[in-house]
Scaffold this motif. Sequence first.
Motif, mmCIF file in Angstrom:
data_model
loop_
_atom_site.group_PDB
_atom_site.id
_atom_site.type_symbol
_atom_site.label_atom_id
_atom_site.label_comp_id
_atom_site.label_asym_id
_atom_site.label_seq_id
_atom_site.Cartn_x
_atom_site.Cartn_y
_atom_site.Cartn_z
ATOM 1 N N UNK A 253 0.830 -1.199 0.000
ATOM 2 C CA UNK A 253 0.000 0.000 0.000
ATOM 3 C C UNK A 253 0.869 1.256 0.000
ATOM 4 N N UNK A 254 1.925 1.233 0.795
ATOM 5 C CA UNK A 254 2.826 2.390 0.868
ATOM 6 C C UNK A 254 3.478 2.670 -0.484
ATOM 7 N N UNK A 255 3.934 1.625 -1.154
ATOM 8 C CA UNK A 255 4.575 1.804 -2.455
ATOM 9 C C UNK A 255 3.588 2.340 -3.490
ATOM 10 N N UNK A 256 2.356 1.855 -3.460
ATOM 11 C CA UNK A 256 1.362 2.315 -4.427
ATOM 12 C C UNK A 256 0.912 3.750 -4.149
ATOM 13 N N UNK B 158 12.557 1.725 -2.807
ATOM 14 C CA UNK B 158 12.774 1.428 -1.395
ATOM 15 C C UNK B 158 12.683 -0.070 -1.150
ATOM 16 N N UNK B 159 13.695 -0.633 -0.531
ATOM 17 C CA UNK B 159 13.691 -2.065 -0.254
ATOM 18 C C UNK B 159 12.739 -2.378 0.889
ATOM 19 N N UNK C 147 13.361 -4.216 3.427
ATOM 20 C CA UNK C 147 14.072 -4.139 4.699
ATOM 21 C C UNK C 147 14.070 -2.708 5.229
ATOM 22 N N UNK C 148 14.328 -1.731 4.363
ATOM 23 C CA UNK C 148 14.304 -0.327 4.797
ATOM 24 C C UNK C 148 12.911 0.079 5.251
ATOM 25 N N UNK C 149 11.894 -0.419 4.524
ATOM 26 C CA UNK C 149 10.520 -0.090 4.927
ATOM 27 C C UNK C 149 10.196 -0.663 6.304
ATOM 28 N N UNK C 150 10.588 -1.907 6.557
ATOM 29 C CA UNK C 150 10.295 -2.537 7.846
ATOM 30 C C UNK C 150 11.032 -1.830 8.977
ATOM 31 N N UNK C 151 12.257 -1.365 8.713
ATOM 32 C CA UNK C 151 12.985 -0.622 9.749
ATOM 33 C C UNK C 151 12.253 0.676 10.085
#
Length: 321
Positions: free
Chosen positions: A208-211, A218-219, A221-225
């Motif tokens: 959802x964030x990417x859309x 953004x990878x 892993x970076x999003x989860x951090x």
Amino acid sequence: MYIPSKPAKYGVKVQFLADSSSFYVYNTYVYTGKGSDSYSLSEEDKKKPIPAQAVLRLCKPIYNSNHNVTTDNWYSSIELSEELKNKGLTTVGTLKKNKAVIPKEFLPNKNKPINSSMFGFTKECTLVSFVPKKNKAVVLYSTMHHDNTVNSETQKPEIIEYYNSTKSGVDSVDQKCSVYSCSWRTRRWPMAVFFHIVDMSAWNSCVIHQNQTGIRKQTRLDYLKGLAEQLNENNLKTRLYNTRLPRQLREIISEIIKVPSHPIDENAQDGKLPRDQRKYCHVCPSRLKRKTVYLCHSCAKPVCLACTKKICVQCAAKDRE
């Protein structure tokens, strides 16, 4: 469940419906035993085979949406395709060779040439048999395709190419959730289910964030951090000003969230506190119990004169730059 052919032989069986392009998990449920596949289905649908019940339960929210549902040979059947067709959905899937609806001519035969295709048509369904190797045959059906189109380069029917491009939605979600997972080793299956729900929710929020933002580079892993930092920010701020916590821990929290470990006192004037509001120096050991009215010019923490150094105005200005 125990499935010896799987890499993880023991686990909780979870059925879910995922998008084939973004891998967004749209619907899911945990298999809890007999009758869980037919939950919320009509009495007529409950009489169908269990694999068909699972597909119907998952697809119930997208009825009459003109979407296509891709299934493997455990779920696939002509009866299921007809039922979904009546509910406004098309299907593409592979069929097991022991299905009675498959004509004998579509089954493996050593006399069939490699990369050859055979098509069969009804009013609503298309059946295709493709020979990838000698004495092998892959049988698929589709209510979405109604012609015998074959790719001239790969010599594969369009139905097979479409199936290959849309079949990996569920497996991709499993892979992504296993690579970056919040789960701990546990013998409590309810906790294992909870961890899996959190993993899938984190993946859905990433899609959802990417859309919404259009940030595709953004990878995950970076999003989860970033997600973990935002979820913990309020809790860290609460713990930051808890004087019962060790000072070193509060300093670490202060560095993480970029907030001073001591709240700025509104009564302070020109870097000093009133005499009756002195505080303990944050640098000295707590056993010394040194109180001071002075505040650090940079971080606004209380500091005694023994823990400071004199510096001229020009040097202070250079340090700020």
